[in-house]
Scaffold this motif. Structure first.
Motif, short mmCIF file in Angstrom:
data_model
loop_
_atom_site.label_atom_id
_atom_site.label_comp_id
_atom_site.label_asym_id
_atom_site.label_seq_id
_atom_site.Cartn_x
_atom_site.Cartn_y
_atom_site.Cartn_z
N GLU A 9 0.86 -1.19 0.00
CA GLU A 9 0.00 0.00 0.00
C GLU A 9 0.90 1.24 0.00
N ASP A 10 0.61 2.20 -0.87
CA ASP A 10 1.47 3.38 -0.96
C ASP A 10 0.96 4.55 -0.12
N ASP A 53 -2.86 -3.34 -2.54
CA ASP A 53 -3.48 -2.16 -3.13
C ASP A 53 -3.23 -2.26 -4.64
N ARG A 55 -3.59 0.31 -6.98
CA ARG A 55 -2.97 1.51 -7.55
C ARG A 55 -1.69 1.79 -6.80
N LEU A 56 -0.59 1.49 -7.45
CA LEU A 56 0.72 1.60 -6.80
C LEU A 56 1.70 2.28 -7.74
N LYS A 105 -12.23 0.19 -1.32
CA LYS A 105 -11.95 1.26 -0.36
C LYS A 105 -13.19 2.14 -0.25
MN MN Z 1 -2.52 3.27 -3.91
#
Ligand code: MN
Length: 136
Positions: A9-10, A53, A55-56, A105
């Motif tokens: 997770e970013d 996650d 979107r990284l 999310k």
């Molecule tokens: Mn992300």
């Protein structure tokens, strides 16, 4: 032995939230903040489950998951994809990449630990003897 969970997770706030939902359990929590780090960390640590996650930075979570699935070591490792995508067809895309489950999310703090526990217990049933032989 403590089960290892890799949190990919970013967003630091989401990392803290995920850690919080899992901290009462006896897990070893590992973290990665981009796709490349996730692949390196998974290869080095061989986690029992991955929270991904999608979107990284560097490499997105779908791509990381696809790459992991190409490696026999990770063919049965549960991967939970987490995303804010809400477009039709995304769920299919996520499952096609090799994720076993899909959570959207904002993270539901009650649902996440339940899904994690359930997938780990299923995993133990599927591969009861594998753990000790993996390194042979
Ligand atoms: Mn992300």
């Amino acid at each position: 032995m403590k089960e290892k969970i890799l949190i990919v997770e970013d967003n630091p706030q989401n990392v803290r939230l995920i850690e919080m939902t899992l901290k009462s359990k006896n897990y070893t929590l590992l973290k990665a903040t981009d796709g490349e780090e996730a692949l390196d960390m998974a290869t080095r640590e061989r986690p029992d489950l991955i929270i991904m996650d999608l979107r990284l930075p560097k490499m997105n979570g779908l791509e990381v998951t696809r790459k992991l699935r190409e490696n026999p070591t990770f063919s049965h490792t549960p991967v939970i994809g987490v995303t804010a995508y809400a477009m039709k067809g995304d769920r299919e895309k996520v499952l096609e990449s090799g994720c076993d489950a899909y959570l959207s999310k904002p993270i539901n703090t009650r649902e996440l630990p339940e899904v994690v526990a359930k997938m780990l217990s299923q995993q133990r049933k599927i591969t009861p003897d594998l753990k000790g032989d993996e390194f042979v």
